[in-house]
Structures are given as C-alpha cells and as structure tokens.
Design an enzyme around this catalytic site. Sequence first.
Site, PDB file in Angstrom:
ATOM      1  N   HIS A  60      39.758  38.007  34.807  1.00  0.00           N
ATOM      2  CA  HIS A  60      39.363  38.983  35.815  1.00  0.00           C
ATOM      3  C   HIS A  60      37.984  39.553  35.559  1.00  0.00           C
ATOM      4  CE1 HIS A  60      43.343  39.644  38.080  1.00  0.00           C
ATOM      5  NE2 HIS A  60      43.279  38.419  37.583  1.00  0.00           N
ATOM      6  N   SER A  72      37.728  33.526  38.991  1.00  0.00           N
ATOM      7  CA  SER A  72      38.260  32.165  38.901  1.00  0.00           C
ATOM      8  C   SER A  72      37.177  31.141  39.180  1.00  0.00           C
ATOM      9  CB  SER A  72      39.386  31.985  39.916  1.00  0.00           C
ATOM     10  OG  SER A  72      40.463  32.814  39.607  1.00  0.00           O
TER      11      SER A  72
END
Lengths: 255, 422
Positions: free
Chosen positions: B217, B221
């Site tokens: 996070h 991604s």
Amino acid sequence: MLRNSFKALALAISLFAAAPAHAAGEAIAIPDAKFSFDRMFGTYDRASAQRGFQVYKEVCSACHSMRLVSYRNLRELGLTEAQVEAIAAQFQIVDGPNDEGQMFERPGRPSDRFRRPFANEAAAAAANNGKAPPDLSVMTKARAGGANYLLALLTGYEDPPPGFVLADGAHYNKYFPGYAIAMGAPLNPDQVEFADGTSATVEQMARDVSTFLQWAAEPELEQRRALGVKIIIFLTILAGLTYAVKRKVWADVEH
Amino acid sequence: MSIGLHNSEFKNPVVRWVDQRLPVFTMMQKEYGTFPTPKNFNYFWNFGALAMVTLMIMIATGIFLSMHYVANTSLAFDSVERIMRDVNAGWLIRYVHMNGASMFFIVVYIHIFRGMYYGSYKAPRELLWILGVVIFLLMMATAFMGYVLPWGQMSFWGATVITNLFSAFPVVGEFIVQLLWGGLSVDNPTLNRFFSLHYLLPFVIFGVVFLHVAALHITGSNNPLGIEPKGPQDTLPFHPYYTAKDSVGLVVYFIVFAVLVFFAPNYLGHPDNYIPANPLVTPPHIVPEWYFLPYYAILRAVPDKLGGVLLMFGSILIWFVLPWLDRSPVRSMRFRPLARPFFLLWAVNFLVLLWVGGKPAEGHYVLIARIATAYYFAYFLVILPLLARLERPLPLPESISRPVLGGGPLPAGAAAKPMEKA
C-alpha cells in the site's frame, strides 16, 4: 483477460496432473472391480457390506484387528440396535481394573471397539512368524488402489511361475508387490454361510469384505458426497450472482 | 503529526467517536475503500486475496483440529482418525485443512508466477517481493511440520529424511539436527515441538502478510502493463471494483477447493500416510508432499549431499536477489520478446522438476532432473543478467488508459515523448 484466465487454469491443471507422485517400482495393473462406491456419486451396497462384516468376523478377525471401529458403528450398515447389541455380546472384552484392582472380562457393549485378536503387537507378531498382521481399520486408504487392490489381492493367489524362488512360509500372489506374501490364501469356497442365501464363492466373499473394509476406512463417504453436491450447486449459483454483480459494477468503466 | 483527536469524516456518532480516538475506520476506508488500484488488472491479480483467505481458513480449521489432536507418538494417528469418525463434522474440518495446504501452495505458486511474469519484484517493490519470499519459506516450514503430525509412515520418514539434510552442514550440522529432533532420533520430543511450531508459525506468517500488504500500500500494485499509473484516469477505487472482481475469483476458487475436499480428499496425499509410523519399517519410496517435489528433485540431482542441500535451499533463496539479477527496466514480459519465452520455459521447467521429483532417482530420471536443475539456475544467473544488456524491449504504452481507450501500444518514437498527463 480471458486468455490469461485460461493460462491460470492450465497451470492449475498441470499442477494437479503432476501431483500423484506415488513412485512405484514396478506397477502391477489392478483390475477395476466396479464397486458401487467407486462411482463419483456412488454409495455403499449395504447387503454386501453386512456380508463383508460376517466374513471379517468369521475369517479375518482371527488375526487382523480393527481397533478404530466400534460395534455401534455397525448401525450405519443397516443393523438394528438389538442386532448390534447381540453381536457385541458375543465377544468377551477385557475391562478394569475393578474395585479390587483386578482386570476382568465382561460381554461386549456397542460402545466397545472391535475386540483385538491379540493382547498386543508383540503377541500378534509371536503368533505370526515374527510379523504382526496389519490392522484393517483404514486399510483401503493405506494401499494404492484401495478396495480394488484388496479384492485383487484376496483372489490373486496362484502357484508361482517356474523359476520363482519362494521363501519359506511365503505364498505367491500375483497382485502383491514382490509377489511373496506372508498371509496364506485366507478364503476358501463356502467358508462362511450367508444368511441371505448368497453363494459364498471366494470372489463373492472377497468382494463383500472389500466393501466392508472400504466402509470401515471411510464411513463418512456418503455424507461427504451428499454435502459436496449441495455445496457445489450453491457455489455455482453464487458464482453466477457474483459475476453478474461484477459486470454491473464495472459497466461504467472502459477497460 | 500533531497530537489530538483524529479529524474523522464519518457521520455515525459511534463510528466517529471510535475513529477520532483510534482511526481504524479511516484506515480501512483508505486502504481497502478508496485505495487507488490500476484499472487493468487481469484475474491473476486475484491470487493475493485468495492466499489471504486460504491462510484464514487454515488457521480457523487448525484451531478446531488442535482441540482434538493429541501430540503423542502413541496417540497421534488414532486421534486423527477419531476426528474423522467421532468428532462432529471432524472429517470435513480435517479434509479442508489437509487439502487447504495443497490449495494454499497452488494459489501461492500462481501468485509468484504472476509476480515473475509481470516483473512485480522490480523497483520500487523489491522489499514487497522479499517479504513474499519470507512468507513462502515460512509456509514451507509450516506445511512440512503439519505433515508430520498425523504420524503416519510418510510423516515419520519424511521428517527423518528432511531433518537429516541439516547434518550435511559442517560443524553445526549435528547440533541443528539434534535441536530439531529433541534427542537422537525422530521421536516424541520431535512430534511435540513440531506441533508447537506448527501452531506458532501461521501467526508469524500472518504478521509478515501484514507487512507484505503494508508495503504494497506504499508502492501501490503493479499491473499487467508494468507501467505506473499516471493519474486518476488510470486507477479505480479498490471498493467496489476489486472487491467485486475478487469475489468472483474467490467463489470459483471455492468450487475447485470443494471438488477436492468432497470428491477426492486423498487424491493429493500418499496412501502410506494411513499406515501408522513404524521406525523399523522403511517405505520403498519416501516422497514428500507434491508441493515440495521440485526442490526434492534438485536435492537428488546433485551426487554430493552437501551440494544437493545447498542447491535445494539456494533454489528458493535466489528469489531474494531476483530484483538485482534482472536489471531490465521493463517489468512486464509482454514487452520483453526474449525474456518472455525464456521465462515461460522456466515455468514449464519448474513443472518438470515437480514431476521428476516424484519419480525414483534412477536411470534417465536423474538426467532429466539434472538438466532441469541446470536450467532453473541458468535462468536466474545467466539468462536474466544477459538479457538486461542484450534485449531490445518493445515500446511501452504511454499510460494504462491509453491502450485501453486508443488500442495498441504507441509507435517506438512516440513512447519517448515526455508524458504530459501526469
């Protein structure tokens, strides 16, 4: 995207396909006996399993224990409570110690495990040329081929081919790994008398006792498959719903 | 950061009261609600979530199993069969746990494959990748010790073979082996400590998974194109878009899982593990669980014991330095015309190792295992470093939305233009 999903699927399948890694020295082909429980949704043939219990009780149990199975479990094969109580009461079970500190024998109860033929492993080995006969409780799960293998083994005794040197006390069996088995052919024609009039051929007794042992090893099999069908139907419907939701959520996204 | 109540945006008074004092709701909203996620994920990006769910299933079923399991060499086998026969739904819990281990490895192998194919290990995600390798090593230790617990023949002899490997190390080898055994052979103390560690390690895994997700996070991604999002037009909030998409994958996954549990629960196991452990009888072929077979093949491919052990451990430890072995700036194999076939061959090669690991180490199987082992390492140590210099990657698309909206990557010259959208 679809192409990639197929790739993932292909990978998963190849993992599965490569999985049964039971490396065997020399594989002996075991005939498929077409047992009722071998089909994907198959169940146990109760009459055959009951006859199989009789074969176990009158033949196999002279040497082989089934320490994980209780008399009460026989209810699952369709026997009544009274029948189970009568069967259990035929056996003298060692219990104790009592108030005087003595072990004593009493008639069996449905809650008892099957009585063992020998007091302990050493006694079993001493009575059988130094090697204890294996416990049969989970035998079909413990052998590649399962019940098919047991049936083949019980009917696979024959004279050794010329030139085959058989060790003292060993017997030739064409399905046993290495062909030389310590157990002599256990079944002879008409060795037991079936109450339902079924002819007690070696093939019939072997098939019945294999069915019984398969039930003993996997008593949950029918319940497991019935639950599995419900769960997979439920999940398939749920998959359709979640996919519809996903389509709706993503409808406004260009991707 | 200033001291004082958190400035919560939640309207519900109870939620708001909690959130001002401990902003867990804000955190969940940020990390799983509005979290900006590339819009072009394919279904390979489901597998992280699937692994997380599988871990939770394993912990839940394991806790219930431990209420009935007895970690004692004379009782362990029968206590497992008691779970199968007399514990309410015991057969279901045990088969889910037993097959869950296999499903866990299938999911994680696909997850790792995805990371390698799309270059998810490259900067700035190196630490994220390394934490993933740590999780995998912990999983292997946990699975190995879990397989010992039923105390069948393969449990016992697998434990004997694997723990004996450590004796190959000079000086400390003997000490490590005795520490693992708790004595001079695999026996009751071994079973007890393995049970204890088998219960402990999943919670360690859970902790490292938390770090893995925390690191994810920070960097965000990766995605199938391997290029960073250039702005809000390239991303979607995690919820509802990816919660919806992950749900589809999860239900399909459960169907596969259910087929295994309800219709072939012992398919991936070995029949010998239904024979109670006997230290005096060695099984004709000792094989580990299927998910360890590739490493077992590498171990046996080397004629020298220490060499085999080092290569076996090296085959996974090498993943730690993968971000620095592959110096190509292009992440996704879609744009690497040479690396792509070499990597796909590596993946097939991995399956070959898995297959040959289950065969007896004799005849032509040994040769196959050696060739496959050589290629396994050559890919990391020779092919990837060379390709970083030699390969001419295909032109990268300008942004994630560009090929989606306009179709096709831009011509080579156009990609070099400065990005204006960001």
